[in-house]
Design a protein around this motif. Structure first.
Motif, PDB file in Angstrom:
ATOM      1  N   PRO A  59      53.991  34.264 -27.577  1.00 14.12           N
ATOM      2  CA  PRO A  59      54.572  35.293 -26.720  1.00 14.12           C
ATOM      3  C   PRO A  59      54.480  34.874 -25.252  1.00 14.12           C
ATOM      4  CG  PRO A  59      53.117  36.268 -28.358  1.00 14.12           C
ATOM      5  CD  PRO A  59      52.917  34.790 -28.433  1.00 14.12           C
ATOM      6  N   PRO A  60      55.553  35.049 -24.465  1.00 16.45           N
ATOM      7  CA  PRO A  60      55.542  34.578 -23.076  1.00 16.45           C
ATOM      8  C   PRO A  60      54.640  35.389 -22.167  1.00 16.45           C
ATOM      9  CG  PRO A  60      57.569  35.761 -23.539  1.00 16.45           C
ATOM     10  CD  PRO A  60      56.858  35.611 -24.848  1.00 16.45           C
ATOM     11  N   ASP A  61      54.351  36.635 -22.545  1.00 16.71           N
ATOM     12  CA  ASP A  61      53.555  37.510 -21.690  1.00 16.71           C
ATOM     13  C   ASP A  61      52.312  38.001 -22.431  1.00 16.71           C
ATOM     14  OD1 ASP A  61      55.542  37.459 -19.586  1.00 16.71           O
ATOM     15  OD2 ASP A  61      56.744  38.800 -20.860  1.00 16.71           O
ATOM     16  N   GLY A  62      51.381  38.572 -21.667  1.00 16.58           N
ATOM     17  CA  GLY A  62      50.182  39.141 -22.264  1.00 16.58           C
ATOM     18  C   GLY A  62      48.951  38.309 -21.981  1.00 16.58           C
ATOM     19  N   THR A  63      47.811  38.846 -22.371  1.00 11.99           N
ATOM     20  CA  THR A  63      46.542  38.144 -22.215  1.00 11.99           C
ATOM     21  C   THR A  63      46.443  37.030 -23.249  1.00 11.99           C
ATOM     22  OG1 THR A  63      45.390  39.586 -23.761  1.00 11.99           O
ATOM     23  CG2 THR A  63      45.481  40.299 -21.448  1.00 11.99           C
ATOM     24  N   ILE A  64      45.455  36.171 -23.076  1.00 13.88           N
ATOM     25  CA  ILE A  64      45.288  35.104 -24.066  1.00 13.88           C
ATOM     26  C   ILE A  64      44.917  35.681 -25.420  1.00 13.88           C
ATOM     27  CG2 ILE A  64      42.851  34.676 -23.514  1.00 13.88           C
ATOM     28  CD1 ILE A  64      43.883  31.580 -23.912  1.00 13.88           C
ATOM     29  N   GLU A  65      44.177  36.795 -25.422  1.00 16.71           N
ATOM     30  CA  GLU A  65      43.862  37.464 -26.682  1.00 16.71           C
ATOM     31  C   GLU A  65      45.128  37.944 -27.374  1.00 16.71           C
ATOM     32  OE1 GLU A  65      40.293  37.479 -24.157  1.00 16.71           O
ATOM     33  OE2 GLU A  65      42.369  38.133 -23.805  1.00 16.71           O
ATOM     34  N   GLU A  66      46.060  38.442 -26.604  1.00 17.60           N
ATOM     35  CA  GLU A  66      47.323  38.925 -27.173  1.00 17.60           C
ATOM     36  C   GLU A  66      48.188  37.766 -27.661  1.00 17.60           C
ATOM     37  OE1 GLU A  66      47.832  43.017 -24.532  1.00 17.60           O
ATOM     38  OE2 GLU A  66      48.530  41.105 -23.724  1.00 17.60           O
ATOM     39  N   LYS A  67      48.157  36.652 -26.957  1.00 15.14           N
ATOM     40  CA  LYS A  67      48.967  35.501 -27.363  1.00 15.14           C
ATOM     41  C   LYS A  67      48.447  34.860 -28.649  1.00 15.14           C
ATOM     42  CE  LYS A  67      50.653  34.402 -22.732  1.00 15.14           C
ATOM     43  NZ  LYS A  67      50.700  33.424 -21.624  1.00 15.14           N
ATOM     44  N   PHE A  68      47.123  34.914 -28.843  1.00 16.57           N
ATOM     45  CA  PHE A  68      46.530  34.312 -30.044  1.00 16.57           C
ATOM     46  C   PHE A  68      46.249  35.349 -31.138  1.00 16.57           C
ATOM     47  CE2 PHE A  68      45.931  30.756 -27.233  1.00 16.57           C
ATOM     48  CZ  PHE A  68      45.910  29.649 -28.058  1.00 16.57           C
ATOM     49  N   ALA A  69      46.777  36.542 -30.979  1.00 12.61           N
ATOM     50  CA  ALA A  69      46.547  37.593 -31.967  1.00 12.61           C
ATOM     51  C   ALA A  69      47.238  37.262 -33.282  1.00 12.61           C
ATOM     52  CB  ALA A  69      47.058  38.925 -31.437  1.00 12.61           C
ATOM     53  N   LEU A  70      46.719  37.809 -34.387  1.00 14.68           N
ATOM     54  CA  LEU A  70      47.325  37.606 -35.701  1.00 14.68           C
ATOM     55  C   LEU A  70      48.714  38.236 -35.719  1.00 14.68           C
ATOM     56  CD1 LEU A  70      44.227  38.450 -37.938  1.00 14.68           C
ATOM     57  CD2 LEU A  70      44.914  36.250 -36.946  1.00 14.68           C
ATOM     58  N   ARG A  71      49.712  37.464 -36.221  1.00 13.40           N
ATOM     59  CA  ARG A  71      51.090  37.951 -36.135  1.00 13.40           C
ATOM     60  C   ARG A  71      51.836  37.938 -37.454  1.00 13.40           C
ATOM     61  NH1 ARG A  71      53.906  34.549 -31.757  1.00 13.40           N
ATOM     62  NH2 ARG A  71      55.711  35.691 -32.510  1.00 13.40           N
ATOM     63  N   HIS A  72      51.469  37.105 -38.405  1.00 15.59           N
ATOM     64  CA  HIS A  72      52.154  37.141 -39.699  1.00 15.59           C
ATOM     65  C   HIS A  72      51.226  36.644 -40.802  1.00 15.59           C
ATOM     66  CE1 HIS A  72      52.758  32.814 -40.127  1.00 15.59           C
ATOM     67  NE2 HIS A  72      53.364  32.738 -38.973  1.00 15.59           N
ATOM     68  N   LYS A  73      51.568  36.967 -42.015  1.00 14.37           N
ATOM     69  CA  LYS A  73      50.781  36.506 -43.146  1.00 14.37           C
ATOM     70  C   LYS A  73      51.256  35.121 -43.584  1.00 14.37           C
ATOM     71  CE  LYS A  73      53.542  38.559 -46.882  1.00 14.37           C
ATOM     72  NZ  LYS A  73      53.557  39.512 -48.021  1.00 14.37           N
ATOM     73  N   VAL A  74      50.380  34.405 -44.241  1.00  7.56           N
ATOM     74  CA  VAL A  74      50.709  33.145 -44.907  1.00  7.56           C
ATOM     75  C   VAL A  74      50.373  33.321 -46.382  1.00  7.56           C
ATOM     76  CG1 VAL A  74      50.126  30.703 -45.144  1.00  7.56           C
ATOM     77  CG2 VAL A  74      50.356  31.717 -42.866  1.00  7.56           C
ATOM     78  N   THR A  75      51.354  33.036 -47.233  1.00 10.05           N
ATOM     79  CA  THR A  75      51.152  33.140 -48.677  1.00 10.05           C
ATOM     80  C   THR A  75      50.821  31.754 -49.221  1.00 10.05           C
ATOM     81  OG1 THR A  75      52.701  34.989 -48.833  1.00 10.05           O
ATOM     82  CG2 THR A  75      52.195  33.810 -50.871  1.00 10.05           C
ATOM     83  N   LEU A  76      49.710  31.657 -49.942  1.00 12.44           N
ATOM     84  CA  LEU A  76      49.174  30.383 -50.417  1.00 12.44           C
ATOM     85  C   LEU A  76      49.431  30.211 -51.904  1.00 12.44           C
ATOM     86  CD1 LEU A  76      45.825  30.901 -48.555  1.00 12.44           C
ATOM     87  CD2 LEU A  76      47.708  29.456 -47.783  1.00 12.44           C
ATOM     88  N   SER A  77      49.517  28.972 -52.333  1.00 15.78           N
ATOM     89  CA  SER A  77      49.751  28.675 -53.749  1.00 15.78           C
ATOM     90  C   SER A  77      48.596  29.177 -54.603  1.00 15.78           C
ATOM     91  CB  SER A  77      49.926  27.171 -53.954  1.00 15.78           C
ATOM     92  OG  SER A  77      51.007  26.676 -53.184  1.00 15.78           O
ATOM     93  N   GLU A  78      48.937  29.817 -55.691  1.00 12.46           N
ATOM     94  CA  GLU A  78      47.924  30.309 -56.625  1.00 12.46           C
ATOM     95  C   GLU A  78      47.065  29.161 -57.123  1.00 12.46           C
ATOM     96  OE1 GLU A  78      46.096  33.468 -58.616  1.00 12.46           O
ATOM     97  OE2 GLU A  78      47.998  33.686 -57.514  1.00 12.46           O
TER      98      GLU A  78
END
Length: 266
Positions: free
Chosen positions: A151-170
């Motif tokens: 994200p271009p704006d926000g604090t570093i905490e906001e830029k490194f915040a969790l944003r999407h899930k990753v689905t892993l192989s069973e």
């Protein structure tokens, strides 16, 4: 905090691949993010050593003798597309041919030798290219893909915040490591895997299909690499912590003359 010596033994050395910077628009410097060093020292339990990414200054052979393992860090410049057989365009963005000249042969040498490395963001992409794969210059321009960039704006905490899930192989290596087939991650990258390289196994995807977790099939050592940035809050994040702990275990095994094969471990 990890002490300099643990049970009378020196900490193994992890080479952290640095990046080139221009301070105050005129002073050239090689540097590595503090959070990378903190994750290696405090979570992996190893001694961090920032490596200048320039084959005119260091050689792959020297690095492999000095270091027990490597972290291939993220970085603003991208792998030059000539490294995977394509011509550069403005869409490919900035590049660093000197870093390419260190990391790509280093990955191949570590795979051959069984020496552990951990690829992060650009490092993830370097592992794929080193093994013969290709990259998309800009993920967000592809149909159906989300914007994975910081994200271009926000604090570093906001830029490194969790944003999407990753689905892993069973029952895959990342599933076994995390104890889950879905995890939440941050996302701060523009490029991504187009075609996987030889022996590259894609073990996790973002919701839009972007590869997020890989390893090198048949490698004798630790080759796990992720497209996100696990160095952020690595001591506390439930996804980052086991990654850096497993990497540290692999580096210690290497320093003791053993190999860690996560693909065969329970």
């Amino acid at each position: 905090m990890v002490t300099k010596k643990e049970h009378g033994m020196k900490r193994p050395v992890v080479g952290i691949i640095g990046n080139s910077h221009l301070i105050n628009d005129q002073y050239p410097a090689h540097a590595g993010g503090t959070m990378n060093s903190e994750a290696v020292a405090q979570v992996s339990g190893c001694m961090p050593l920032v490596i200048p990414p320039d084959p005119r200054l260091v050689s792959v052979d020297e690095l492999m003798e000095v270091c027990d393992g490597f972290v291939l860090t993220g970085g603003r410049p991208n792998v030059h597309p000539e490294e995977y057989g394509e011509e550069w365009t403005e869409a490919h963005g900035a590049h660093d041919r000197y870093r390419d000249g260190i990391t790509l042969p280093l990955v191949r040498a570590c795979v051959e030798r069984g020496q552990p490395f951990f690829g992060i963001c650009r490092g993830f992409q370097e592992v794929n290219v080193a093994m013969g794969g290709t990259l998309y210059p800009e993920i967000r321009d592809l149909p159906g893909r989300m914007n994975h960039r910081m994200p271009p704006d926000g604090t570093i905490e906001e830029k490194f915040a969790l944003r999407h899930k990753v689905t892993l192989s069973e029952r895959g290596v990342f599933h076994r490591l995390f104890g889950a087939t879905e995890v939440m991650t941050n996302t701060l990258h523009g490029q991504g895997i187009k075609t996987p390289g030889r022996r590259i196994v894609i073990d996790g995807h973002a919701p839009d299909g972007t590869p997020e977790a890989i390893y090198v099939e048949g490698a004798k050592g630790f080759t796990l690499s992720v497209q996100w940035h696990p160095e952020w809050d690595a001591a506390n994040d439930p996804v980052s912590r086991p990654l850096f702990q497993a990497f540290g275990d692999a580096v210690r095994d290497w320093a003791r003359g053993k190999h860690t094969d996560l693909l065969k471990s329970a």
